[in-house]
Design an enzyme around this catalytic site. Sequence first.
Site, mmCIF file in Angstrom:
data_model
loop_
_atom_site.group_PDB
_atom_site.id
_atom_site.type_symbol
_atom_site.label_atom_id
_atom_site.label_comp_id
_atom_site.label_asym_id
_atom_site.label_seq_id
_atom_site.Cartn_x
_atom_site.Cartn_y
_atom_site.Cartn_z
ATOM 1 N N LYS A 312 0.866 -1.169 -0.132
ATOM 2 C CA LYS A 312 0.000 -0.027 -0.001
ATOM 3 C C LYS A 312 0.981 1.199 0.008
ATOM 4 O O LYS A 312 1.976 1.300 0.483
ATOM 5 C CB LYS A 312 -0.906 -0.004 1.309
ATOM 6 N N ARG A 391 -10.493 -11.058 1.817
ATOM 7 C CA ARG A 391 -11.680 -11.934 1.294
ATOM 8 C C ARG A 391 -10.890 -13.383 1.197
ATOM 9 O O ARG A 391 -11.669 -14.571 1.041
ATOM 10 C CB ARG A 391 -11.721 -11.559 -0.332
HETATM 11 N N1 BES Z 1 -8.101 -3.639 4.548
HETATM 12 C C1 BES Z 1 -8.192 -3.026 3.321
HETATM 13 C C2 BES Z 1 -9.600 -2.315 2.736
HETATM 14 C C3 BES Z 1 -9.585 -0.841 3.665
HETATM 15 C C4 BES Z 1 -9.327 0.294 3.110
HETATM 16 C C5 BES Z 1 -10.134 -1.173 4.871
HETATM 17 C C6 BES Z 1 -9.590 1.352 3.564
HETATM 18 C C7 BES Z 1 -10.053 0.236 5.489
HETATM 19 C C8 BES Z 1 -10.010 1.336 4.973
HETATM 20 C C9 BES Z 1 -8.371 -4.321 2.150
HETATM 21 O O1 BES Z 1 -7.310 -5.191 2.400
HETATM 22 C C10 BES Z 1 -7.896 -3.713 0.877
HETATM 23 O O2 BES Z 1 -6.843 -3.439 0.669
HETATM 24 N N2 BES Z 1 -8.573 -3.875 -0.129
HETATM 25 C C11 BES Z 1 -8.229 -3.408 -1.537
HETATM 26 C C12 BES Z 1 -8.841 -4.150 -2.460
HETATM 27 C C13 BES Z 1 -8.150 -4.031 -3.972
HETATM 28 C C14 BES Z 1 -6.859 -4.473 -4.221
HETATM 29 C C15 BES Z 1 -9.185 -4.807 -5.015
HETATM 30 C C16 BES Z 1 -8.903 -1.911 -1.679
HETATM 31 O O3 BES Z 1 -9.860 -1.564 -1.145
HETATM 32 O O4 BES Z 1 -8.190 -1.195 -2.235
HETATM 33 ZN ZN ZN Z 2 -5.330 -5.190 1.771
#
Ligand code: BES
Ligand code: ZN
Length: 538
Positions: A312, A391
């Site tokens: 990230k 997921r």
């Molecule tokens: N933990 C994150 C989602 C999240 C984002 C929770 C902001 C709380 C605040 C999750 O694991 C994630 O990173 N999801 C990605 C999915 C994407 C790669 C398809 C996202 O939401 O960017």
């Molecule tokens: Zn994630």
Amino acid sequence: MSRGIFPLTNRVFRLKISSMTGGINLTEATFPGKGEILIYFTFEDTIKKDEKIKLLNKALKGRLEKRLGLFDFEGKEEQMIVLEGGEWYQIIIMIGAGKSTDFTLAKFKNLLAEATRKASSFKTKTINLFYFNQLGRDFFTIGKNLALGFHLANYQFIKYKSEEIKNQKSKIKSLNIFLEKKKTGFNQAEAQLKNGIKFGRLVAKGVFLARDLVNEPASYLHPETLVAEAFKIEKESGGKIKVEIFGEEECQRLGMGGFLAVSRGSERQPKFIVLKYSDPATKNLSALSLKNKSICLIGKSITFDSGGLSLKPSEAMEEMKGDMAGGATVLGVFKVLGRLGSLGANIADDVYGLLPACENMPSGRALKPGDIVTTVSGKTIEILNTDAEGRVTLADGLSYAEKYLQPGVIIDIATLTGACRAALGKKIAGLFGNDNNLVKEFKEITEEEGETSWWLPLYKPYLKEMKSEVADLKNVSGGRFGGAITAALFLSEFVKKSKWLHLDIAGPYFNSDSPYATVSKGGTGWGVVSLIKFIVGK
Ligand code: BES
Ligand code: ZN
Ligand code: ZN
């Protein structure tokens, strides 16, 4: 002091709630009495006829009405003014509660929380509230909301502040509620109100645990920390909750290839935590139970989500200590489940809690984009983005529940997608499910409890986007849009037998803005109140 201006001066009860112990104390008292702060609720349709305001105004030598005029205070919702209280109270906080016909207990809870926070900005220790009839007659629920409004607003996470600062932070110690003493006394209603207050205090404790766990930095909170918390809950439960932990080897044996793959980049061992609530005393009532089936809660429990090799960017990582908020909510629910029975809750069903707990980290051992993993269900997943890890761990959680527990209802709760936060904002959770009545039931509960959710569709045509060329599914769609839905559809592939709800709490799990209503800064504990309501019906 001019006694007798309130016709009921000598005929009131004072119900005192302590914020520290939750203790409740009922004594005879006089009103208005003396104190630091009085909180007074007003309604726009009744403020002009409010006899007590007239009396209060008289006692304040006309100053009250002048001030109300000066501030255009008409009792409208979200109006709040702070006045000097004269000889009885140093300060009076007038709260506008809107139309009395639109008033709900969730509104009451939220406004009481706002007032409590306002009061604590004056470094006061005690606040006083005059009970009012617009609260209705469901005294248990009134008590519950009263306690939630008061206790939740009093939450602070200051364990890492220096002692000096800690000592400066003031907390309201007690709330006094003045109840008019009817000729018949206040007996039955009193018992219900008190029970409701105790119940609300317990629920608040569950919320506190969920908030504390989310707020705890990821360098101090690991999968093992959640294990320790689960064992603590087991110990406190008096035999009603049993905990079982699957380490790496057991998970391997169970075939949790998705969960283990996500955990592999971390120095920390993964822990799959299973809690089971079962009360032998209410067990034989289960024929009477509405659901008559066990319930399984599954909480996403990524104790830190760096994104893994699909790392990230920095700002997106800032709040990722809270990526175990789903698991924290499940622990918050279990924390109090065992103790609600004594307050009239009938939990005839078994309740399971599952926390697939691990970190999502990049390293030489980490899961790589392009890898294919096999879940408990036998379904395979092609991992294209290691940041869509929740997921993958939940796929094993859901499959485990279906294969080994076969509950009537599964509810997963997860900080799953940034897309859900983009769609619904930071105060609303996404709600999905495979049974419309169940979704409606839960949606209504969140509304009643002031934890807003919105029903999003499991729109089947989008499932195509989650099919892989080389495995059964892929973990990202590749498209930019509808991310909350495609994630939910992915999960739905692992639920074949049970009724199922999916709560995406990526919006409301964390509040980085100012506190509002019962919601403090940081971890919010979103879901604890509604899930308890769903499970025990109160
Ligand atoms: N933990 C994150 C989602 C999240 C984002 C929770 C902001 C709380 C605040 C999750 O694991 C994630 O990173 N999801 C990605 C999915 C994407 C790669 C398809 C996202 O939401 O960017
Ligand atoms: Zn994630
Ligand atoms: Zn995540």
